[in-house]
Design a protein around this motif. Structure first.
Motif, PDB file in Angstrom:
ATOM      1  N   THR A  52       0.830  -1.202   0.000  1.00 14.92           N
ATOM      2  CA  THR A  52       0.000   0.000   0.000  1.00 14.92           C
ATOM      3  C   THR A  52       0.863   1.250   0.000  1.00 14.92           C
ATOM      4  N   ALA A  53       1.859   1.248   0.878  1.00 12.76           N
ATOM      5  CA  ALA A  53       2.735   2.417   0.971  1.00 12.76           C
ATOM      6  C   ALA A  53       3.446   2.652  -0.356  1.00 12.76           C
ATOM      7  N   ALA A  54       3.917   1.590  -0.989  1.00  8.43           N
ATOM      8  CA  ALA A  54       4.605   1.722  -2.266  1.00  8.43           C
ATOM      9  C   ALA A  54       3.674   2.291  -3.325  1.00  8.43           C
ATOM     10  N   ALA A  55       2.427   1.802  -3.345  1.00  7.45           N
ATOM     11  CA  ALA A  55       1.458   2.270  -4.343  1.00  7.45           C
ATOM     12  C   ALA A  55       1.148   3.751  -4.133  1.00  7.45           C
ATOM     13  N   VAL A  56       0.940   4.144  -2.871  1.00  7.93           N
ATOM     14  CA  VAL A  56       0.625   5.541  -2.589  1.00  7.93           C
ATOM     15  C   VAL A  56       1.805   6.432  -2.968  1.00  7.93           C
ATOM     16  N   LEU A  57       3.015   5.958  -2.659  1.00  5.44           N
ATOM     17  CA  LEU A  57       4.214   6.719  -2.999  1.00  5.44           C
ATOM     18  C   LEU A  57       4.336   6.894  -4.512  1.00  5.44           C
ATOM     19  N   LEU A  58       4.024   5.841  -5.235  1.00  7.82           N
ATOM     20  CA  LEU A  58       4.087   5.894  -6.693  1.00  7.82           C
ATOM     21  C   LEU A  58       3.068   6.900  -7.234  1.00  7.82           C
ATOM     22  N   LEU A  59       1.843   6.837  -6.686  1.00  8.97           N
ATOM     23  CA  LEU A  59       0.797   7.743  -7.152  1.00  8.97           C
ATOM     24  C   LEU A  59       1.124   9.186  -6.812  1.00  8.97           C
ATOM     25  N   ALA A  60       1.775   9.373  -5.660  1.00  8.98           N
ATOM     26  CA  ALA A  60       2.091  10.745  -5.252  1.00  8.98           C
ATOM     27  C   ALA A  60       3.341  11.256  -5.943  1.00  8.98           C
ATOM     28  N   GLY A  61       4.230  10.348  -6.300  1.00 16.97           N
ATOM     29  CA  GLY A  61       5.528  10.772  -6.788  1.00 16.97           C
ATOM     30  C   GLY A  61       5.645  11.008  -8.278  1.00 16.97           C
ATOM     31  N   TRP A  62       4.847  10.274  -9.075  1.00 17.41           N
ATOM     32  CA  TRP A  62       5.117  10.327 -10.522  1.00 17.41           C
ATOM     33  C   TRP A  62       4.955  11.723 -11.137  1.00 17.41           C
ATOM     34  N   PRO A  63       3.995  12.563 -10.659  1.00 15.67           N
ATOM     35  CA  PRO A  63       3.878  13.879 -11.319  1.00 15.67           C
ATOM     36  C   PRO A  63       5.105  14.751 -11.084  1.00 15.67           C
ATOM     37  N   LEU A  64       5.859  14.468 -10.008  1.00 16.57           N
ATOM     38  CA  LEU A  64       7.078  15.244  -9.762  1.00 16.57           C
ATOM     39  C   LEU A  64       8.147  14.891 -10.778  1.00 16.57           C
ATOM     40  N   LEU A  65       8.142  13.619 -11.204  1.00 17.33           N
ATOM     41  CA  LEU A  65       9.123  13.197 -12.198  1.00 17.33           C
ATOM     42  C   LEU A  65       8.743  13.663 -13.600  1.00 17.33           C
ATOM     43  N   PHE A  66       7.429  13.752 -13.840  1.00 11.96           N
ATOM     44  CA  PHE A  66       6.970  14.204 -15.164  1.00 11.96           C
ATOM     45  C   PHE A  66       6.078  15.432 -15.016  1.00 11.96           C
ATOM     46  N   PRO A  67       6.653  16.565 -14.666  1.00 14.13           N
ATOM     47  CA  PRO A  67       5.815  17.740 -14.366  1.00 14.13           C
ATOM     48  C   PRO A  67       5.094  18.285 -15.599  1.00 14.13           C
TER      49      PRO A  67
END
Lengths: 321, 255, 288
Positions: free
Chosen positions: A11-26
């Motif tokens: 769960t933590a990994a999934a939430v991190l992925l969902l929260a993190g990807w827009p920072l990598l592809f702004p």
């Protein structure tokens, strides 16, 4: 215990992925928009599923969505209240309809509840469509306030215009709904719902007030669905009866929940995140007309091949305790 | 009457019930003292199930009343009766099919309003109740996978976990082996010693003979005889009611 | 002229068509135990087929009727084999699978014909009704005649033929019919076939009298459900009565309130029916 840790990690990994990807592809604006809407429809699916946990299959959740959207739109249109206020208030319109629903349909089960809910959608739709002086009828209401911007010191989040900020807002709402959904499965009340779903006679003879508990699930479900409707109205900046009281909005959460796994905590979210981007990003460019056929196909295949949803199918052991 | 000196647990007063123009129960009255074990016998269609449903709130009588610990409960819905301490099992066991045996029983212990138990305590109690009916080693089996007789025991353990004051058991021992019936009888007597009141039906007399203080014979909606098991089983009317329907041309015609 | 006359005429016209729509739904539900939510979309499919044959192949209308009926019959029968494999809860599962089918068909029609409104335009003259200052378009007369003929034919088949008796027995009590040696699966297949035939017949009439657009199916399905629940299963006369009542109620509502209220009439009637009969169609009680 090991299993619980494992799922917490996942769960933590999934939430991190969902929260993190827009920072990598702004700059991936289109992706941010589509995935933002995915979060919105996932919220609707979670809302739908809270009612489904009590054993009810609804085909009328577009009514709550539409009422939430219209109530929020009207408050904003006539009194110019901020969407931050009108959305949580407007969702109460969905709840009011749920009270009527819960009273009117208390003796209905299964197929007949489904049919009644399908018909129930027509009531708010027709009323809104014909109440020209209040709602401008089928023309709808345009020029609604967009979601506002929030500033914390130098740090500003414009939820209306900045798609990245909007995505985070919708992700946040979805995670909140997911937390409520999780409680509706794992808490004592969640088990009450499960008992009603599995055997209403047995639940009642154990002292469970089945009608009241199912009603609670419906009110909670209607509130969250109404909230999704309000968000939708202010993201789009407009409401129309044909848009927000669309049967499609009743079917989407059903498809997402069933496909993802309606008895799993993350089932509806998983379903939304697989199917909605697939439809919007892959199929829509290929088939500008008729890409929603995907949902029809998916629900047929799900019921035949993964009746417990793919989340349960993916997990080696479909039991969740 | 066995329990006359103690408190009256249940009083059934002149219950009448019709289905269409058929009379299912005509003026059935009896009372049950706290801590008493009463057996209800009668051929198929005598009205036993209807009487059970009326007492437990699943059906309403056309006239007459039910009084449970001094309160008139005739119009109460089943869940309210359940919360008040009246528990029952069903002829076809009502289980939660996708829960394990332990989870089934847990529902009895955990969903109860008074006293509200925290989950670990409720689990402990559920395990204890499952142990009482002798199913502890099957606690992780899905209830739907258990044989019918064991599903009945799961249901029994689940209602025990609600800590009832009155327990209605409908054909609980159907399909049990003789040894299982004896084990069950011993268990029920122990429960009675802790103050539980029991009303039960059974097709075979083995269980009733072993546990009941008193039997009530019902035929075509009327009480035709009552008394201690040993005398009632030889009662001429009871014998003829049983033999008359069991071997007659139209068995079960009364329903 | 009294205002009631046009209301009654249009109610009679709509109602006869509604009975035709409900007939296929009722047969499939009664014999096959399947709630076919794709019913309306299948009528649309037949309607678009008729539209294509008329517009691009200039086929005579009576050939179109024949082709559409047969085509939908052969398309509906496989549905029986699909639904037969569904696990319990059977009713709810058929509801969801056919909902999926409805969505699929709707989108395929959208892809093929776009969201535009289509009408199969026959330039037939209007018929004058003797004694009244009204003219009735011929396609409406044809619709009424065909709808009544089809209803009558189904009634005769159910009442007089061996197949009809077996179908009725299956509708009334599936287990008893099975014990009496009726192959209930074959009966269900027959019902799907007959239902498909009626769906196919309704399509061209729909295309001729109402506007075709891909999302129109939901309303037709709703009408079929309302009339079927009103009538009870396997009761042709009640279906006709229910169709007319619904048609009249809709015409009156349109006259009194405006055309946008029409769709609510069916929904409101369904809710009322379910309120008073929460078990919907109780199968065992029906006596043909």
């Amino acid at each position: 215990m090991g299993k619980a840790h494992y799922s917490l990690l996942l769960t933590a990994a999934a939430v991190l992925l969902l929260a993190g990807w827009p920072l990598l592809f702004p700059d991936a604006a289109h992706f941010q928009q589509v995935l933002g809407l995915t979060c919105l429809y996932a919220t609707l699916a979670l809302a739908w599923n809270i009612y489904a946990l009590s054993g009810a299959i609804s085909l009328g959740h577009a009514a709550f969505f539409g009422l939430g959207a219209y109530a929020s739109a009207l408050l904003n249109h006539y009194w110019h209240w901020s969407p931050l206020l009108t959305m949580p208030l407007g969702a109460l319109a969905g709840v009011a309809f749920a009270v009527f629903w819960n009273w009117g349909f208390q003796r209905l089960r299964g197929v007949y509840l489904g049919l009644a809910s399908l018909a129930a959608l027509e009531i708010p739709k027709t009323v809104v469509d014909n109440w020209d002086r209040l709602t401008h009828g089928s023309m709808g209401i345009v020029g609604l306030d967009r979601l506002p911007a929030l500033a914390l010191g130098d740090f500003e989040m414009d939820f209306g215009l900045n798609l990245q900020a909007q995505y985070y807002l919708l992700l946040g709402v979805m995670l909140l709904a997911a937390a409520v959904h999780r409680q509706s499965i794992h808490s004592r009340w969640g088990w009450t719902l499960r008992a009603i779903r599995e055997n209403e006679t047995a639940a009642q003879s154990l002292g469970v007030a089945t009608h009241r508990e199912r009603g609670r699930a419906l009110l909670l479900s209607a509130y969250l669905a109404g909230l999704s409707g309000g968000l939708y109205a202010h993201i789009m900046g407009l409401v129309e009866p044909a848009l927000v009281f669309n049967l499609h909005l009743s079917v989407l959460p059903l498809v997402f929940s069933f496909f993802g796994g309606s008895k799993m905590v993350w089932g509806p979210v998983l379903g939304a995140f697989i199917l909605y981007p697939l439809e919007q990003l892959l199929l829509m460019p290929l088939f500008p007309m008729g890409h929603s056929a995907l949902y029809g196909l998916v629900i047929i295949l799900t019921i035949f091949f993964f009746p417990r949803g793919i989340a349960a199918w993916l997990a080696a052991n479909p039991k969740s305790v | 009457m066995a329990g006359s000196e103690s408190q009256v647990c249940l009083e059934v007063r002149q219950i009448k019930k019709y289905f269409g123009d058929q009379t299912v129960l005509r003026e059935v009255s009896f009372s049950l003292g706290e801590g008493e074990i009463l057996g209800l016998i009668g051929p198929n269609g005598a009205g036993k199930s209807t009487l059970f449903n009326i007492i437990s709130g699943w059906q309403r009588p056309d006239s007459g009343s039910v009084v449970f610990f001094g309160r008139e409960t005739t119009a109460w819905p089943p869940d309210r009766l359940g919360r008040a301490g009246l528990a029952r099992t069903f002829q076809s066991p009502q289980i939660f099919p996708d829960m394990s045996a332990l989870e089934n029983v847990l529902m009895g212990a955990w969903l109860r309003r008074e006293p509200r138990l925290p989950l670990p305590r409720a689990l402990e109690e559920a395990g204890h109740c499952l142990f009482l009916v002798g199913l502890l080693e099957r606690r992780h089996s899905l209830a739907r996978d258990l044989p019918l007789a064991q599903q009945r025991l799961v249901e029994l353990a689940r209602v025990l976990a609600t800590r009832p004051r009155l327990l209605l058991l409908d054909e609980i021992a159907a399909g049990f082996s003789l040894a299982a019936v004896q084990r069950l009888a011993a268990g029920l007597l122990k429960l009675r010693d802790r103050g539980l009141t029991l009303l039960l039906t059974d097709h075979l007399f083995t269980l009733l003979e072993a546990v009941a203080d008193r039997l009530l014979a019902l035929d075509r909606g009327e009480i035709i005889a009552q008394g201690p098991p040993s005398s009632l089983i030889r009662h001429p009317e009871v014998v003829s009611a049983y033999l008359g329907t069991r071997y007659g041309a139209n068995a079960g015609g009364g329903a | 002229m009294w205002v009631g006359v046009p209301i009654i005429f249009s109610g009679f016209f709509l109602g006869s068509f509604y009975a035709l729509i409900a007939l296929g739904f009722s047969l499939i539900l009664g014999t096959g135990r399947a709630f076919n939510l794709a019913h309306g979309e299948m009528i649309l499919l037949s309607g678009y087929l008729a539209f294509t044959l008329w517009q691009y192949f200039h086929m005579p209308f009576f050939w179109i009727l024949l082709i559409c009926s047969l085509a939908l019959m052969w398309l509906t029968m496989p549905l029986h084999f699909l639904l037969r494999r569904l696990p319990e809860p059977y009713g709810l599962n058929t509801l969801m699978v056919t909902l999926g089918l409805a969505l699929l068909l709707q989108n395929l029609l959208l892809a093929a014909f776009s969201a535009d409104y289509r009408l199969l335009q026959t330039d037939w003259p209007a018929a004058a009704i003797p004694g009244l200052d009204m003219r009735f378009p011929w396609q409406q007369v044809l619709l009424i005649i065909l709808a009544l003929l089809a209803t009558g034919a189904v009634h005769l088949v159910l009442q007089r033929t061996f197949l009809g008796k077996a179908l009725r027995a299956t509708i009334q009590d599936r287990e008893a019919a099975q014990m009496a040696g009726i192959n209930v699966n074959r009966m269900a297949l027959a019902a799907f076939g007959l239902g498909g035939l009626l769906i196919g017949l309704a399509g061209p009439l729909y295309a001729q009298n109402m506007y075709l657009y891909p999302a129109a199916g939901v309303e037709a399905t709703m009408i079929a459900i309302v009339v079927t629940i009103f009538a009870g299963l396997g009761r042709t006369r009640n279906i006709l009565l229910g169709g007319w009542l619904l048609g009249l109620a809709q015409s009156a509502a349109v006259f009194a309130l405006g055309s946008k209220w029409r769709e609510l009439v069916g929904a409101a009637l369904l809710l009322l029916l379910l309120h008073f009969r929460p078990e919907g169609i109780s199968l065992k009680k029906e006596n043909g």
